[in-house]
Write a protein that holds these residues in place. Sequence first.
Motif, short mmCIF file in Angstrom:
data_model
loop_
_atom_site.label_atom_id
_atom_site.label_comp_id
_atom_site.label_asym_id
_atom_site.label_seq_id
_atom_site.Cartn_x
_atom_site.Cartn_y
_atom_site.Cartn_z
N SER A 1 0.82 -1.22 0.00
CA SER A 1 0.00 0.00 0.00
C SER A 1 0.85 1.26 0.00
O SER A 1 0.33 2.36 0.08
CB SER A 1 -0.92 0.02 1.22
OG SER A 1 -0.17 0.22 2.41
N GLY B 1 -3.20 1.04 5.43
CA GLY B 1 -3.33 -0.39 5.62
C GLY B 1 -2.14 -1.03 6.29
O GLY B 1 -1.86 -2.22 6.12
N GLN C 1 -5.18 7.41 -1.56
CA GLN C 1 -5.20 6.63 -0.34
C GLN C 1 -5.36 7.56 0.85
O GLN C 1 -5.38 8.78 0.71
CB GLN C 1 -3.92 5.81 -0.22
CG GLN C 1 -2.63 6.62 -0.22
CD GLN C 1 -1.42 5.78 -0.57
OE1 GLN C 1 -0.79 5.97 -1.59
NE2 GLN C 1 -1.07 4.84 0.29
#
Length: 478
Positions: free
Chosen positions: A92, A452, A115
Motif C-alpha cells: 500500500s 493499511g 489513499q
Amino acid sequence: MRRAIAWVMVSILVLAGGYVYADAQDWVPGWFTAEPFDVPQAPFVTQEPVAVASPSGTDAVARIDTDAPRPSAAEVQALAEQVRADSRTGASTNISVVDYLDGTVYADVSAADPQVPASTTKLITVVAAVAELGADFTTTTTVAWVPRTRTLTLVAGGDVLLAADQGHHGDVDDAEDAAQGWAGLGDLADQVVEALADSLGEDVIVQIDDSDFPGPAWPAEWPQYAFDMGYAAPVTGLAVDGARLTDDNYAKRASDPSVHAGELFVEALEARGVAVDGEVTRASSPVADDARGREVASVDSAPLSEIARHLLSVSDNTVAEQVARVLAIEAGRKATPTGEAKAIIASLRELGVDVTGLELHDGAGYSERNQISPATMTSALLAARDEPALEGLLDWLPLAGLEGTVATRYEGLAPAGYWRAKTGSLTGVTSIAGVVVTADGRPLAVAILADGMPYGQEAPKAAFDDLLVALAECGCEG
C-alpha cells in the motif's frame, strides 16, 4: 560539508533570537554542533540573519540553483521501489518524486492511486486556502452593541487563536509563534470601553454569535480520542488559543469554544471596570447583521500566511479545520465539512493541481475516508511554486532537524537542513510530503503515503527516511 552548513545555520538562528520549535524542548540537535568547514551556502539557508517577526516568505528558495544537476530517474525509481518492497512498509506504499523546478518525474510507484493521507491533508488545505484567499487574508472578530437591551454580542469571524487579553499583533521574537495571540479579547474590551464610555454605568449582558459556522462543531469523521487527549477542539469560528484550558500544547479543550471565549471576554471587560450581568449565552437564533446592533469593536487575525506556518509546523488540527471552513464561506459555500471539501477541491482545480481521485471529509486529515494520491501532493507543491500568494510555502513547511514535527526526526541524518515537509500519521497510516534538496543542489518534490499498515509508526517512518536520506545524499546525475 553538510555539518558545516548546519553549524552556520544554528549560529545565525541563535543570533536572530532563537528559531527552534518549542516542542523540541528548546535545544538544537547535536548534529548541528560539528566543526565548520569553508563550504558554499546551503539552498534552504541564508547567511544573513532573518527578521523573524516579519519574514519575507522566500528565504527557503532564495539559494536554489536552477542549473543544478538532475538525478538519474532510473536510480530514483529503484530507490522508491525498494521502499515498497521493504518489510517495514508494504504494497500500500505509493510514492511520487518529481523535479520541483520543472515537474520531471523521477519516481512513480502507483503515484496516481488515492489513499488515506492523514495530516498531509493539511498541505492541501493550506495550498487551496492561500491560493484562493491570499497570504495577507485575515478574519475579523467583532463586538456589537444594542443599547435598548444593553447587550454586547461577540461575533465569531473565524479566529480560533485569540489571546485572552491583549494580542501581540506580530510583535514576537519567533515567527513560529506569530499566529497565536495575534489579536486578543483585551483589545476588543479596550475598544468597547472607549466607544461606550458614557453608556457603561449600568450592567451589560454578553452573548456570543457563531451562527456563520453551523458545524457540526466536532466533525463526524473525527475520533473522540482527539478531543479527550487534547489533539483538537470543536470548531466554532471563535476560540482563545484553540480552546485550550491550560498552556499545555495537548491541554484539555473547552467543549464549547465560543462560550468559553465569551466568558474570557467577560473577564477582560470586568478587569476594565465594566459590570456584566448573568452568564454568557449564545444568541438564540442567528442574528442578522442589522439586528446585531452597532459595531463598537473589531480585531483582525494574523495573516493567513502566519496561520499556515503555524498549522503546518505543529500540525494544528483545530486551526486547519477552521481555515478550511473560512475558505468555504469566502467561496460562497456553507462552513461545513461538505462545503469546505468542495471549496478546497475547486481551488486546487483552478490552480492546476491534479485532483484525480481526491476525496475530502475534513481539512485536517483525521478522516479515514479522505483519499489523496501522492501525485496530487506533488502536483500541489509544483502548482504552489508558481502562485505568487504561495511563494512562502516552503518557509511555512517545517525544516528537518530544526522545526515543528520534523524537529528531531532527522538528527544526524542527511535530510536535516535539506528537507521541508508535512508529516502525517493515523493508526495504520504513515505519510510525508515536501521538498528535499539533493547533494547536487536539485530540489525534488516528494510524497510518500502508506495506509493499511500494522499498528505503529516507527517501522514505516524508518523506511521512508531511508529513501529521503538517499535522495538528500544523491549525487546520482542522470
